[in-house]
Design an enzyme around this catalytic site. Structure first.
Site, short mmCIF file in Angstrom:
data_model
loop_
_atom_site.label_atom_id
_atom_site.label_comp_id
_atom_site.label_asym_id
_atom_site.label_seq_id
_atom_site.Cartn_x
_atom_site.Cartn_y
_atom_site.Cartn_z
N ARG A 59 -10.23 -11.62 1.79
CA ARG A 59 -11.07 -12.68 1.22
C ARG A 59 -10.39 -14.04 1.32
O ARG A 59 -11.07 -15.08 1.41
CB ARG A 59 -11.45 -12.31 -0.22
CG ARG A 59 -10.29 -12.16 -1.16
CD ARG A 59 -10.63 -11.36 -2.43
NE ARG A 59 -10.75 -9.92 -2.17
CZ ARG A 59 -11.08 -9.01 -3.09
NH1 ARG A 59 -11.33 -9.39 -4.33
NH2 ARG A 59 -11.14 -7.74 -2.78
N LYS A 85 0.85 -1.20 0.00
CA LYS A 85 0.00 0.00 0.00
C LYS A 85 0.88 1.25 0.00
O LYS A 85 2.00 1.22 0.50
CB LYS A 85 -0.86 0.03 1.27
CG LYS A 85 -2.01 -0.95 1.29
CD LYS A 85 -2.78 -0.82 2.59
CE LYS A 85 -3.92 -1.83 2.66
NZ LYS A 85 -4.94 -1.67 1.62
#
Ligand code: BES
Ligand code: MN
Ligand code: ZN
Length: 497
Positions: free
Chosen positions: A346, A272
């Site tokens: 996920r 990020k």
């Protein structure tokens, strides 16, 4: 905070501050204010205090009260007042007085409104005060004396203190659950890593929750290649925690709540950008809500069977980290091409969801996750995203969210979205096409780990687990504890009590 209920009025009860709630445009005082004379009303009128929702009016206490200070709090229109209104008014009192120098407060929440009687109104005001007085000051060692909380005792007027106390006891347990969730989200990532989070879950055994912790070896045996793939770049080993509250009938299938517990999300090799990365200590907000729920259920001795399952990992870039292009095998046997290591939540949930269905026969599964930035773009910080394969479950969640002021907004699922995560190299890939419908393709991914016929819902709480500054007095700076109240109500209304 010590909370008590009494039939006494403010003229008999000594406290640093006396508080009275008012409905909008109805400054009809209860008996003690009237006894105190009219200057109070004159001062309120001069200050344009109209009893509007969340309006306050501060004054020196009028003669006759055993208090130094008087605080009027508006509830808004009587016809629109509900439990949340009383909670917010109570929260406002706590926020205003927590570091005021005063140690005690007497609150007259008034006669109740609509379906809420005076005892329930007082109990909800007290609950709001607990939520509103929350601070996370564990690491502030140099607070100045006037920054430190002074308020320690709140006395609420109630027609029947026993009844008020009874309503409050269940709410106080819920407040403990919310506080636990907020603490977990607030803790810095060097302190709260997977093993430490698991230890805090284990502490719930003292409340009667059955807690099991699976380590890396146990998860390897189970074939949890997706969850373990996320954690493999961290020196801090992953954990899966299973928490069971068995308050229902033996034959009743449990409701299962699954939480994303990424204790820190750097993005991994798909790193990020640095701006705001520190917020990713809150990427375990789903797991925190599930843990807070278990605390609340145990605290109020809920008559329901509930299982909480949380996947705890740290997503780090490292020589041993997962690479974009890696293919991992999940516990379900399905293979996943990891095209972006920042779409890690996920992967964690895929194995936690599968484990839940293999081990239990769930009545329903609801997962909570700070899953996508896209949901924050869609809904901001006002609603969590809801995705479900079951209309009854979805409606029950919407209803619970509304009742607890933790609202959700339902999104669609469908084959066209599902197609986006097909991969030529594996059974699926972990991201969709560009940034199109990013929250929905994430939900489609999760649905591939939900068995046929299994009622399931997914709450994307990325915009809700924390927020820079909230207008709602029930919500503190940063960690909100979102989800605990919604889930608690869902269990109470929909899963047995
Ligand atoms: N934890 C983030 C999602 C997030 C973003 C939570 C902002 C709270 C606030 C999640 O793991 C993530 O990085 N998602 C990616 C997915 C993308 C790579 C498909 C995102 O949303 O950018
Ligand atoms: Mn991520
Ligand atoms: Zn994440």
């Amino acid at each position: 905070m010590q909370i008590t209920f009494t039939t006494e009025s403010s003229s008999d009860t000594a406290a640093d501050c006396a508080v009275e709630f008012y409905f909008e445009e109805r400054l009809t005082a209860t008996e003690w204010t009237e006894a105190a004379g009219t200057p109070l009303h004159a001062a309120a009128a001069t200050a344009r205090f109209r009893g509007n929702s969340q309006q306050t009016f501060d004054w020196l206490a009028p003669a006759g009260l055993k208090a130094n200070r008087f605080l009027g709090v508006g509830l808004g229109a009587e016809g629109k007042s509900d439990s949340i209104g009383f909670q917010r008014a109570g929260a406002l009192v706590a926020k205003r007085l927590i570091a005021s120098g005063g140690e005690s407060v007497f609150v007259d929440a008034g006669p109740g409104a609509g379906k809420l009687d005076a005892n329930e109104a007082a109990a909800h005001a007290a609950f709001g005060a607990l939520l509103g007085s929350y601070r996370f000051h564990l690491y502030r060692t140099r607070l100045k004396p006037d920054q430190k909380p002074t308020l320690g005792r709140m006395i609420f007027r109630a027609a029947d203190p026993k009844k008020a106390q009874k309503h409050f006891t269940a709410l106080a347990a819920l407040a403990e659950g919310v506080k636990l969730a907020r603490d977990l989200v607030s803790e810095p990532p060097n302190i709260l890593f997977p093993e430490e989070f698991a230890r805090r879950c284990e502490a719930l055994t003292a409340e009667g929750v059955e807690v099991e912790v699976l380590d890396v070896e146990a998860m390897t045996k189970l074939g949890m290649g997706a969850l373990l793939g996320v954690g493999q770049g961290s020196v801090r080993p992953s954990r899966l925690v299973i928490m069971q509250w068995k308050g229902g009938k033996k034959k009743d299938a449990p409701a299962i709540f699954v939480g994303k517990g990424v204790c820190f999300d750097t993005g991994g090799i798909s790193l990020k950008p640095p701006g705001g990365m520190e917020d990713m200590k809150g990427d375990m907000g789903g797991a925190a809500a599930v843990t807070g729920l278990m605390r609340a259920l145990a605290g109020r001795q809920a008559k329901a069977n509930v299982v909480g399952i949380i996947g705890l990992v740290e997503n780090m870039p490292d020589g041993n980290a997962m690479r974009p292009g890696d293919i991992v095998t999940s516990m379900s046997g399905q293979t996943i091409e990891v095209l972006n290591t920042d779409a890690e939540g996920r992967l964690v949930l895929a194995d936690a969801l599968w484990y839940a269905q293999e081990r239990f026969k769930p009545a329903a599964i609801v997962d909570l996750a700070t899953l996508t930035g896209a949901i924050v773009i869609s809904l901001g910080h006002e609603y969590a995203g809801l995705f479900s394969n079951d209309d009854d479950l979805a409606r029950a969640i919407e209803k619970a969210g509304k009742a607890e002021a933790e609202p959700v907004w339902r999104f669609p699922l469908g084959a066209a979205y599902d197609k986006q995560i097909d991969s030529p190299n594996a059974d699926m890939k972990n991201i969709g096409r560009d940034r199109e419908a990013g929250s929905i393709t994430a939900a489609q991914f999760l649905q591939r780990f939900v068995k046929e016929g299994q009622a399931w819902a997914h709450l994307d709480i990325a915009g809700m687990a924390w927020r820079a500054n909230a207008e709602d007095p029930l919500i503190p700076a940063w960690a909100t504890g979102y989800g605990v109240r919604l889930l608690n109500r869902l269990v109470e209304d929909h899963f047995g009590g």
